[in-house]
Design an enzyme around this catalytic site. Structure first.
Site, short mmCIF file in Angstrom:
data_model
loop_
_atom_site.label_atom_id
_atom_site.label_comp_id
_atom_site.label_asym_id
_atom_site.label_seq_id
_atom_site.Cartn_x
_atom_site.Cartn_y
_atom_site.Cartn_z
N ASP A 30 -2.13 -8.61 2.95
CA ASP A 30 -1.66 -8.23 1.62
C ASP A 30 -0.62 -9.25 1.15
OD1 ASP A 30 -0.17 -6.86 -0.55
OD2 ASP A 30 -1.35 -5.12 0.05
N GLN A 93 -3.66 4.00 -7.00
CA GLN A 93 -4.51 2.82 -6.86
C GLN A 93 -4.16 1.81 -7.94
OE1 GLN A 93 -8.71 3.74 -6.79
NE2 GLN A 93 -9.30 1.63 -6.36
N HIS A 99 -10.22 -0.12 -1.19
CA HIS A 99 -9.55 -0.86 -0.14
C HIS A 99 -8.75 0.08 0.75
CE1 HIS A 99 -6.84 -0.95 -3.63
NE2 HIS A 99 -5.81 -1.10 -2.79
N LEU A 100 -8.73 -0.25 2.02
CA LEU A 100 -8.01 0.51 3.02
C LEU A 100 -6.83 -0.33 3.50
CD1 LEU A 100 -9.63 2.47 5.89
CD2 LEU A 100 -7.75 0.96 6.39
#
Length: 106
Positions: A30, A93, A99-100
């Site tokens: 990320d 979100q 996405h996890l």
């Protein structure tokens, strides 16, 4: 979705610090980490959110969940980690491509 940032990562149009990739999914670091280890695991196929998944997506979702502890261990999170899937605007979100999140401290 031609303007989806995660689809652009999948296509190689935007760089990402990939830690895993196969025919179905990609995992990368990320860019705004909320923990020392913060990975995003996404399907290569655009799925807007968990709300859009159907029974047909069960194999993909199972693959993602089964891959999560493998990736976590590879990143030094063998003692434990947190996962999150933010779903929809009301669920926090921000990028509308499923996405996890995998988060932890080695």
């Amino acid at each position: 979705m031609h303007d989806c940032i995660f689809c652009k990562i999948v296509k190689g149009e935007i760089p990402a610090s990939k830690v895993y990739e196969d025919d179905d999914v990609i995992a990368f670091k990320d860019i705004r980490p909320a923990a020392p280890v913060h990975l995003l695991l996404i399907p290569k196929r655009h799925i807007e959110s968990l709300l859009d998944c159907t029974a047909d997506d069960q194999p993909l979702l199972g693959k993602m969940l089964a891959l999560t502890p493998v990736l976590a261990r590879e990143q030094g999170l063998g003692a434990g980690f947190k996962t999150a899937i933010n779903t929809g605007l009301a669920g926090g979100q921000e990028v509308f491509h499923l996405h996890l999140h995998i988060l932890g401290t080695p």
